[in-house]
Motif scaffolding. Structure first.
Motif, PDB file in Angstrom:
ATOM      1  N   ASP A  42       8.025  45.932  -2.112  1.00 30.72           N
ATOM      2  CA  ASP A  42       8.804  46.350  -3.283  1.00 30.72           C
ATOM      3  C   ASP A  42      10.053  47.059  -2.786  1.00 30.72           C
ATOM      4  OD1 ASP A  42       6.952  45.420  -5.227  1.00 30.72           O
ATOM      5  OD2 ASP A  42       5.697  47.172  -4.816  1.00 30.72           O
ATOM      6  N   LEU A  43      11.207  46.467  -3.041  1.00 33.41           N
ATOM      7  CA  LEU A  43      12.462  47.047  -2.578  1.00 33.41           C
ATOM      8  C   LEU A  43      12.924  48.165  -3.507  1.00 33.41           C
ATOM      9  CD1 LEU A  43      14.410  43.849  -1.484  1.00 33.41           C
ATOM     10  CD2 LEU A  43      13.251  45.522  -0.030  1.00 33.41           C
ATOM     11  N   LEU A  45      15.642  50.662  -5.528  1.00 37.25           N
ATOM     12  CA  LEU A  45      16.797  50.363  -6.383  1.00 37.25           C
ATOM     13  C   LEU A  45      18.121  50.353  -5.632  1.00 37.25           C
ATOM     14  CD1 LEU A  45      15.928  52.284  -9.663  1.00 37.25           C
ATOM     15  CD2 LEU A  45      16.128  49.811  -9.344  1.00 37.25           C
ATOM     16  N   VAL A  48      18.146  46.687  -4.385  1.00 34.16           N
ATOM     17  CA  VAL A  48      18.173  45.705  -5.475  1.00 34.16           C
ATOM     18  C   VAL A  48      18.287  46.473  -6.778  1.00 34.16           C
ATOM     19  CG1 VAL A  48      16.920  43.869  -6.650  1.00 34.16           C
ATOM     20  CG2 VAL A  48      16.703  44.124  -4.197  1.00 34.16           C
ATOM     21  N   TRP A  49      19.463  46.472  -7.349  1.00 40.09           N
ATOM     22  CA  TRP A  49      19.695  47.257  -8.562  1.00 40.09           C
ATOM     23  C   TRP A  49      19.430  46.469  -9.833  1.00 40.09           C
ATOM     24  CZ3 TRP A  49      22.968  46.193  -4.670  1.00 40.09           C
ATOM     25  CH2 TRP A  49      23.934  45.214  -4.910  1.00 40.09           C
ATOM     26  N   SER A  50      19.253  45.149  -9.721  1.00 44.80           N
ATOM     27  CA  SER A  50      18.870  44.343 -10.870  1.00 44.80           C
ATOM     28  C   SER A  50      18.124  43.114 -10.365  1.00 44.80           C
ATOM     29  CB  SER A  50      20.090  43.919 -11.692  1.00 44.80           C
ATOM     30  OG  SER A  50      20.869  43.000 -10.964  1.00 44.80           O
ATOM     31  N   ARG A  52      14.911  40.674  -9.313  1.00 46.44           N
ATOM     32  CA  ARG A  52      13.641  40.731  -8.588  1.00 46.44           C
ATOM     33  C   ARG A  52      13.629  41.834  -7.539  1.00 46.44           C
ATOM     34  NH1 ARG A  52      11.011  35.613  -5.412  1.00 46.44           N
ATOM     35  NH2 ARG A  52       9.055  36.632  -4.888  1.00 46.44           N
ATOM     36  N   ARG A  53      12.557  42.622  -7.522  1.00 46.85           N
ATOM     37  CA  ARG A  53      12.409  43.703  -6.540  1.00 46.85           C
ATOM     38  C   ARG A  53      11.145  43.562  -5.706  1.00 46.85           C
ATOM     39  NH1 ARG A  53      12.224  49.042  -9.098  1.00 46.85           N
ATOM     40  NH2 ARG A  53      12.263  49.713  -6.954  1.00 46.85           N
ATOM     41  N   SER A  54      10.206  42.708  -6.119  1.00 46.70           N
ATOM     42  CA  SER A  54       8.918  42.582  -5.445  1.00 46.70           C
ATOM     43  C   SER A  54       8.808  41.199  -4.794  1.00 46.70           C
ATOM     44  CB  SER A  54       7.801  42.781  -6.471  1.00 46.70           C
ATOM     45  OG  SER A  54       6.554  42.800  -5.836  1.00 46.70           O
ATOM     46  N   THR A  69      18.067  39.261   0.824  1.00 45.67           N
ATOM     47  CA  THR A  69      18.480  40.447   0.073  1.00 45.67           C
ATOM     48  C   THR A  69      18.664  41.644   0.988  1.00 45.67           C
ATOM     49  OG1 THR A  69      17.341  39.634  -1.894  1.00 45.67           O
ATOM     50  CG2 THR A  69      17.830  41.996  -1.805  1.00 45.67           C
TER      51      THR A  69
END
Length: 123
Positions: A42-43, A45, A48-50, A52-54, A69
């Motif tokens: 899980d990245l 914020l 990755v501010w918008s 997909r984060r996982s 990313t």
């Protein structure tokens, strides 16, 4: 006289500027990349501010997305925390085609083993 932004000189200047920015983030050695090799990442914020984060490391497309990313948006600590040396080398031949040229240039110039991985994949 000001150089128009679409000129070759402006493009070269932008390339060099981007290379300098990415080079400041690099680890000293690929061995410093001690990120996970399995599970889910899980990245934060700030990377990755918008969107997909996982990312699941068992799925090749997901893992490739994570690496793209982090290479593009991560800072030094993010690179060493989320990327793994062996996974980076293994997927470099494909990954290098999916990342911007300044990132590819900086990483291959700093780490000859990435160029070796690319050559081995082409053989």
């Amino acid at each position: 006289m000001t150089v128009p932004s679409s000129s070759p000189a402006a493009a070269a200047d932008l390339f060099e500027l981007l290379c300098e920015q990415y080079a400041k983030r690099l680890p000293e050695r690929l061995e410093d990349l001690a990120g996970p090799t399995s599970g889910t990442v899980d990245l934060p914020l700030h990377v990755v501010w918008s969107g997909r984060r996982s990312y699941g490391l068992e799925q090749p497309r997901s893992r490739m997305g994570l690496y793209r990313t982090v290479l593009a948006e991560g800072q030094h600590q993010d690179l060493t925390s989320f990327l793994n040396r062996d996974l980076l080398i293994a997927q470099w031949p494909v990954l290098r085609t999916l990342i911007p040229r300044p990132i590819r240039h900086v990483w291959e110039a700093a780490f000859p083993e990435l160029a070796t991985a690319r050559a081995a994949a082409a053989a």
